[in-house]
Design an enzyme around this catalytic site. Sequence first.
Site, PDB file in Angstrom:
ATOM      1  N   CYS A 160       8.385  48.251  65.128  1.00  0.00           N
ATOM      2  CA  CYS A 160       8.613  48.616  65.883  1.00  0.00           C
ATOM      3  C   CYS A 160       7.202  49.932  66.063  1.00  0.00           C
ATOM      4  O   CYS A 160       6.561  50.572  65.605  1.00  0.00           O
ATOM      5  CB  CYS A 160       9.865  49.328  66.375  1.00  0.00           C
ATOM      6  SG  CYS A 160      10.322  50.464  65.515  1.00  0.00           S
ATOM      7  N   ASN A 161       7.408  50.350  67.680  1.00  0.00           N
ATOM      8  CA  ASN A 161       6.376  52.062  68.654  1.00  0.00           C
ATOM      9  C   ASN A 161       6.010  52.528  67.401  1.00  0.00           C
ATOM     10  O   ASN A 161       5.452  52.832  66.999  1.00  0.00           O
ATOM     11  CB  ASN A 161       7.074  52.185  70.027  1.00  0.00           C
ATOM     12  CG  ASN A 161       6.903  51.014  70.851  1.00  0.00           C
ATOM     13  OD1 ASN A 161       5.914  50.300  70.663  1.00  0.00           O
ATOM     14  ND2 ASN A 161       7.460  51.158  71.800  1.00  0.00           N
TER      15      ASN A 161
END
Length: 176
Positions: free
Chosen positions: A113-114
Site C-alpha cells: 500500500c502507500n
Amino acid sequence: MQTNSISMGRTAYQHYIPPVNFGYVENDLYRCGQPNELNFPFMEKLGLRCIVWLAPEEPNQNVMNFVDDQEIQLHHLGVLESGNASDPITEDMILEAFSLILDKRNHPMAIMCNIGRHRTGTVVGCLRKLQRWNLASIFEEYRRFAGPKVRLLNEQFIELFDTDLVRIPVDPPEWL
C-alpha cells in the site's frame, strides 16, 4: 556521475535500497510501501511475479512503468466504494488478497500500500492469524511496521477476522 553504483577499481557495487516498511513475510512473500526509483534495483532482485496493491488510488506512473517493464502482474484490490482512503480494509478485500497470496503460482509476491503500514499490516496480520500465531505476536509485528500510527480498528479487525472464511488451495505454500 553514477547514481546507482560506485566504481572501485574494476568492480562496480550496486546500491540496493529497499522500499519504506519493506519486510520479509515468508519465503517468496514480501511487504512494503510504494517503491520509488531508488528502490527499483532492489525490487528487481526479488524477481516478483505479482503485486497485491491495497491502496485506494493507483500506484504512481513510475511504479506502473516498473511493473510493465518487469512483466509483474498488478492486482489493485484497494478500491473502496466509499472513496474514503481512511476507511478500514474490508473482509472481501482480505479474502481476495488471500486468493492471490495462497496461490503459489503468483510467487514471488509483494503486498503493498502507500506506506506499507495499515492495509498491508492488516492483511499480514490476518495471514498470521491463519498461520495460528498468537495475537500478542501478531500485534507486535503490526505495531512494528505501523510505528506511532497504530490503528486500533485494524487490530480489532485482525482479532475478529474469521479464518474459516479463507479457501485454502489444494497445494498451499509450505509456510501455511
